[in-house]
Design a protein around this motif. Sequence first.
Motif, short mmCIF file in Angstrom:
data_model
loop_
_atom_site.label_atom_id
_atom_site.label_comp_id
_atom_site.label_asym_id
_atom_site.label_seq_id
_atom_site.Cartn_x
_atom_site.Cartn_y
_atom_site.Cartn_z
N TYR B 87 0.64 -1.20 0.04
CA TYR B 87 -0.03 0.40 0.04
C TYR B 87 0.25 1.20 0.76
N LEU B 88 1.35 1.83 -1.51
CA LEU B 88 2.36 2.67 -1.43
C LEU B 88 2.01 4.13 -0.70
N HIS B 89 0.68 3.95 -0.79
CA HIS B 89 0.14 5.60 -0.53
C HIS B 89 0.89 5.35 1.25
N HIS B 90 0.48 4.31 2.43
CA HIS B 90 1.16 4.63 3.85
C HIS B 90 2.88 4.29 3.65
N VAL B 91 3.33 3.96 2.38
CA VAL B 91 4.68 4.23 2.79
C VAL B 91 5.38 5.39 2.53
N GLU B 92 4.45 6.50 1.26
CA GLU B 92 4.73 7.55 0.71
C GLU B 92 4.28 8.77 1.88
N LEU B 93 3.71 8.44 2.51
CA LEU B 93 3.30 9.42 3.96
C LEU B 93 4.70 9.65 5.00
N MET B 94 4.76 7.93 5.03
CA MET B 94 5.56 7.96 6.05
C MET B 94 7.55 8.55 5.66
N TYR B 95 7.39 8.94 4.07
CA TYR B 95 8.50 9.62 4.01
C TYR B 95 7.52 11.09 3.78
N LYS B 96 7.09 11.65 3.09
CA LYS B 96 6.49 12.84 3.67
C LYS B 96 6.56 13.40 4.64
N ALA B 97 6.49 12.56 5.48
CA ALA B 97 6.58 12.79 7.61
C ALA B 97 8.75 13.37 7.47
N ARG B 98 8.87 12.28 6.77
CA ARG B 98 10.56 12.94 6.95
C ARG B 98 10.74 13.95 5.84
N ASN B 99 9.82 14.97 4.82
CA ASN B 99 10.32 15.56 3.94
C ASN B 99 10.46 15.06 2.77
N GLY B 261 3.79 -11.58 3.32
CA GLY B 261 2.74 -10.54 3.97
C GLY B 261 2.23 -9.68 3.04
N SER B 262 1.79 -8.22 2.86
CA SER B 262 0.80 -7.49 2.20
C SER B 262 1.68 -6.34 2.15
N GLY B 263 2.29 -6.05 3.60
CA GLY B 263 2.16 -4.74 4.20
C GLY B 263 0.56 -4.73 4.70
N THR B 264 0.85 -3.39 5.60
CA THR B 264 -0.41 -2.61 6.81
C THR B 264 -0.92 -2.21 5.62
N VAL B 265 -2.57 -3.32 5.17
CA VAL B 265 -2.93 -2.08 4.89
C VAL B 265 -3.67 -0.96 4.82
N SER B 266 -3.66 0.11 3.66
CA SER B 266 -3.65 1.42 4.08
C SER B 266 -5.12 1.90 3.04
N ASN B 267 -5.66 2.76 2.99
CA ASN B 267 -7.13 3.27 2.13
C ASN B 267 -6.91 5.01 1.75
N ARG B 268 -6.51 5.14 0.74
CA ARG B 268 -6.84 6.52 0.48
C ARG B 268 -7.91 7.32 1.33
N PHE B 269 -8.10 9.38 0.98
CA PHE B 269 -9.54 9.38 1.53
C PHE B 269 -9.05 10.55 0.72
N ASP B 270 -9.90 10.42 -0.75
CA ASP B 270 -10.81 11.77 -1.79
C ASP B 270 -9.15 11.26 -2.41
N CYS B 286 -2.07 1.11 11.53
CA CYS B 286 -1.93 0.66 12.69
C CYS B 286 -1.75 2.14 13.14
N LEU B 287 -1.19 2.56 14.55
CA LEU B 287 -0.57 3.51 14.85
C LEU B 287 0.38 5.07 14.14
N ALA B 288 1.12 4.06 13.36
CA ALA B 288 2.23 4.65 13.04
C ALA B 288 2.05 6.10 11.47
N GLU B 289 0.32 5.64 11.19
CA GLU B 289 0.14 6.05 9.88
C GLU B 289 -0.81 6.91 10.36
#
Lengths: 338, 338
Positions: B87-99, B261-270, B286-289
């Motif tokens: 769920y790359l969306h989840h990974v993208e957020l993790m990257y974004k959090a560290r700019n 495994g799939s990795g943390t399941v994560s859906n975008r919103f809009d 997960c809480l990290a997201e």
Amino acid sequence: MKLATLKSSTRDGRLVVVSRDLTRCSEVGHIARTLQDALDDWEHAAPRLARVAEGLETGSQPIMRFHEHDAGSPLPRAYQWADGSAYLHHVELMYKARNAELPDGAHTDPRLYQGGSDTFLGPRDPIVVQDETWGIDMEGEVAVIVDDVPMGASVEEAGAAIRLIMLANDVSLRGLMPSELAKGLGFFQSKPSSAFSPVAVTPDELGTAWDGRKLHLPLLVSLNGSPFGKANAGIDMVFDFAQLVAHAARTRPLVAGSIIGSGTVSNRFDGGPGKPIAEGGAGYSCLAELRTIETITTGAAKTPFLKFGDVVRIEMKDETGHSIFGAIEQTVTRYERG
Amino acid sequence: MKLATLKSSTRDGRLVVVSRDLTRCSEVGHIARTLQDALDDWEHAAPRLARVAEGLETGSQPIMRFHEHDAGSPLPRAYQWADGSAYLHHVELMYKARNAELPDGAHTDPRLYQGGSDTFLGPRDPIVVQDETWGIDMEGEVAVIVDDVPMGASVEEAGAAIRLIMLANDVSLRGLMPSELAKGLGFFQSKPSSAFSPVAVTPDELGTAWDGRKLHLPLLVSLNGSPFGKANAGIDMVFDFAQLVAHAARTRPLVAGSIIGSGTVSNRFDGGPGKPIAEGGAGYSCLAELRTIETITTGAAKTPFLKFGDVVRIEMKDETGHSIFGAIEQTVTRYERG
């Protein structure tokens, strides 16, 4: 005692006890069908296996010839394979080659990566790789097999859980590492199946060469018949096996049969990088280290990685020149789908 | 069919076939003692197990009550556990959090880390951790168990090797990750033992929710009894299971019983980050997201990681509201040496 797993029609092979001189063995299916079975109940199996080992030496035990070629990996598949990087000198060189310094804490916090343990190569199995340009490399190592280790075990407890010692070839695909490591998730495709020596031995077989935490003997690595490395596994090992096992068990238990590796064995020379055997040094246990030294000293690596047809041999001899674990001897081969 | 492993005095438990409604089960020791035994010879075992499953539904089979609490992990220990991050969306957020931006190739090259597979937690076992400040987190995931996969298998072949599907809690210690990842070797201590659902099911049990490569149902994650996530595992999964399995088998074979495994399941919103369930979103697995979204939007994470006593529940229901895999339900507990 010395234990080996003969290849058979089953996935986990057949456990045998091997004579000290590696020429004879005895079937022990009545004690444990497989090495994992023996490790699952080591307290009961080990004394019985030891009696067979004794009988093998005195001739009171039915025997058959032992051929290293018939042996699979002592554990053809395992539940855990974690590989350290205990010869920090080697790591330091890798950092230096990219103009970086060893991170803070490198001397106090062991380095260990989670390996894949489901498909080990037999000690004489070819190293099958699809593409010769993937930077195929060997890594000559020492590895231990532990009993159950509770979560949070002390270094002393971890050391006391070591049951067997063997050699390893941690096959690496250097060319796949940069893009893989850039993802920040460690190795996966760049660490294909590893190989282990034909025989795993109990600590008592090593005499004074095993001090309970390190193995003080040279690891003999040859390439196409020429000596390439003879680094002493007991020298420059910054984290010993007890420390590596404790590190692996910090946040979880380890199951009996878990394998912990030392990382590429590497010795300094006069306080600096290792030197080739031809120049009076102890040589190297992997190509990457030599290539790194070449890069640092001349600006470019000149030793190539392994090519199809190359033969790697990894072995260790006791003080009288006898092979302790048998030899890992593997030919690099192009992968063809069967 | 549905399969579970009852905890027993043995390390690998006892395989049972479970009724569709998860209330009854039947012992199948005459077919395969353990799930790994069944997977080792799936071609022969599966049709026989399927007949037991049929008999369970028609009442022609000896039965006993099935209690999810008695189940261990379907494979209490496995030879391979590789976990994606699909769920790359989840990974993208993790990257974004560290700019940082997602690296080039992130949309074509799957992310997968090598997990440890020797000591899985049962679905109702506590999550035992030594230190509450280690950033304890759950990761709700879907996982598949494959048959033997040859090295270099195509995506089609990899997909065809999927035998069973289950849920996973990939327990993570976020606080240990920065120093561990700084070493460049991936996770080790920061990924302690994972847990899996009480029951693993064959693809046919999932009907149209399973398209051969993805599972199109919401993953229900709750925290201390409150709904926390209901992201649909079939949505925003950039790499499907066939692709993840093929990625894992690129440079080595996978043995039967390997878990991917799939990795943390994560859906975008809009098109943007997911929203909490209370705000009409699908929540998080997960809480990290959530903490990452808080960091991006407000400058600091305010949701704490898991504390001792917290209860995580992970489940998936079919269209009629029945639990498919049983529930992972785990209490975070301080580790005390026994």
